[in-house]
Design a protein around this motif. Sequence first.
Motif, short mmCIF file in Angstrom:
data_model
loop_
_atom_site.label_atom_id
_atom_site.label_comp_id
_atom_site.label_asym_id
_atom_site.label_seq_id
_atom_site.Cartn_x
_atom_site.Cartn_y
_atom_site.Cartn_z
N TRP A 71 -3.96 -38.85 38.33
CA TRP A 71 -4.15 -39.58 39.41
C TRP A 71 -4.68 -38.57 40.42
CZ3 TRP A 71 -6.19 -44.24 39.43
CH2 TRP A 71 -5.72 -45.08 38.58
N ALA A 72 -4.28 -37.43 40.84
CA ALA A 72 -4.60 -36.48 41.56
C ALA A 72 -6.15 -36.12 41.22
CB ALA A 72 -3.57 -35.26 41.52
N CYS A 73 -6.30 -35.76 40.08
CA CYS A 73 -7.56 -35.44 39.82
C CYS A 73 -8.76 -36.54 39.96
CB CYS A 73 -7.75 -35.05 38.19
SG CYS A 73 -6.98 -33.63 37.82
N TRP A 74 -8.35 -37.75 39.62
CA TRP A 74 -9.06 -38.89 39.99
C TRP A 74 -9.35 -39.20 41.50
CZ3 TRP A 74 -7.97 -43.35 43.02
CH2 TRP A 74 -8.97 -44.42 42.92
N ALA A 75 -8.28 -38.89 42.20
CA ALA A 75 -8.42 -38.90 43.70
C ALA A 75 -9.48 -37.75 44.26
CB ALA A 75 -6.85 -38.67 44.37
N VAL A 76 -9.52 -36.70 43.60
CA VAL A 76 -10.46 -35.61 43.77
C VAL A 76 -11.85 -36.00 43.87
CG1 VAL A 76 -11.13 -33.20 43.28
CG2 VAL A 76 -8.85 -33.56 43.93
N TRP A 78 -9.23 -37.35 49.61
CA TRP A 78 -8.39 -36.13 49.63
C TRP A 78 -6.94 -36.00 49.87
CZ3 TRP A 78 -10.54 -32.10 47.43
CH2 TRP A 78 -12.19 -32.15 47.24
N ALA A 123 -5.05 -37.01 47.02
CA ALA A 123 -4.93 -35.92 46.09
C ALA A 123 -4.00 -34.92 46.46
CB ALA A 123 -6.39 -35.23 45.98
N LEU A 132 -7.47 -28.22 42.88
CA LEU A 132 -7.67 -28.95 43.96
C LEU A 132 -8.44 -28.33 45.25
CD1 LEU A 132 -5.43 -31.58 45.52
CD2 LEU A 132 -6.78 -30.19 46.95
#
Length: 415
Positions: free
Chosen positions: A197-202, A207, A210, A231
Motif C-alpha cells: 500500500w505504500a508503493c500504491w500510495a507513491v 505522499w 506513503a 520512496l
Amino acid sequence: MSSTTTRRPGPAAAPSPPGSRERLRRLASRLGPVLAVYGVLKLTGFAVFLVLLDSAGDFREKHVRFGGGARPWDVLGSWDGWWYQQIALHGYDPALEPVPGATGLITLEGNSAAFFPLYPALMRLVMEVTGLGPYGAGMTVSVVCSFVAALGIHAVTARLGGRRAGLVAVGLWAVWPGSGAEWAVYSESLYTALAAWACWAVTTRRWAAAGVLAFAAGLTRPTAVALAAALAVAGLLAVVRRREDWRRPLAAAAIAPLGTAGYLAWVGHRMGDWGGYTKLQEGAWGHTFDYGRHSLDVLTSVPVGHFDYLFAMPMEDIIGVGVVLLVPVLTVLLVRLRPPAVLVVYTVLSYLMVMATQQYFGNVSRYLLPLFPLYVPLALAMRRLSGPVLAAVLGTAAVASGSYAGYVLFELGVP
C-alpha cells in the motif's frame, strides 16, 4: 380565441447519489474477486500443510518452541512465533547477555529485542479487544493482514496491467515459496501489506500516506530501509520531473525511515550500547552483514550436492536457491515493463539486503516473500491464459504449496 401556454423545460434533476446498499454492492464487486481468489488458493495450501503435518507426525516429538506442539496448527506459533507471543504477553527487556563459557558462533542469549514491535503490539491489541490468547491473536493479525496485502498487490498490479493481471498477482502471492508464513504467527503478512500500500500510495502521489505506511513498515521489519529508500528515490524523481511540489515528497521521505531508526535507537539506549541490535543479531542468531559471502558459499555448494556450509538445511536450501536465482530474471522482466521507480528500487534493494547477510539460507524464501513487484511480469504474462487453464495452474501450485511453502519451511528447515 384560445391561447396556449408553452412551458419551457427546466434543468434536469441531478442524479441522486447511490445509497449505502448500492455502494456496498459496488465495493463487493471490486473486492470480492480479490478476496475470493486469495482465500480459496491460500486455504487449499493451508489445508494440505496441516494434513502433511498430521500424517508425518514429526512435530509431536519436537519442542513447542522449535516446530513442535500438541496439535498440527501449534507449529505455526513456534520458532519466531514463540518470541512474538512472549513480547505480546510480557513486552521487551533489551539486554546483551553472554552465554556462559561460549566461544563459538553463538555467544549471546536470545532476546526479544531482535523482533520489531508493531506486529506484537497489534497482537496485544487484539488480545485486549477479543480476549484471545497470544497465539489466536497472532493468527488473527496475520490472516487479516494477508488479505489486506492481497488487496494492495492487486491495486498496484491492476494499475500496470488491468484487473485480470491483478487477480493473477494475488494468486501468486498465495502460492509463492515462503507463503506458509502468511498464515502463521509471523510478521510477513503485515509487512507486505504495508509495503504494497505504500508503493500504491507513491504511484498515486499520496505522499503523506506513503510516508506513514513506510514509517509503520519500519516498525515491522529492518528491511523496511529498502522501502524508505525507494520512496525517497521516487520523491526525488517526481520533483526533478516537476510533477510535484518538493515539500510533500520531502516530508514523506523524512518520515519513512523514522520507524526503523527510532526502534534501533530505543534498543541501543536500553542496552547501553548504540550498536546493541546488530550485536544481538550476530551473537544470538549468527546474522551478520558479510557482503554476500555466505550466500555465495551456498549457491556454489548446493548445485553440486554439498551441504557442508553454515546452517545447512538441504531441502529448504534447494528451494531457497531456486528462488534466489529466479529473482534476477523476474527483476529484469519487471524493469522492461518500465514500472514506477519505487517498485524497482524497493525490489532490488530488498534483494541485495537479504543476499548480503549471513543467516539461515533456507529463510530467503520467506525473506523475499514481500518482494511483490516480482509477481507483476508473471501476472502480465499469465493473464493471457484462459480461465480454466489459469485455475488449473494456480490450483496445482496451491496444493503443492502445502509442501514446498509450508511443510518444508516449518518442519524440514528453520523459518
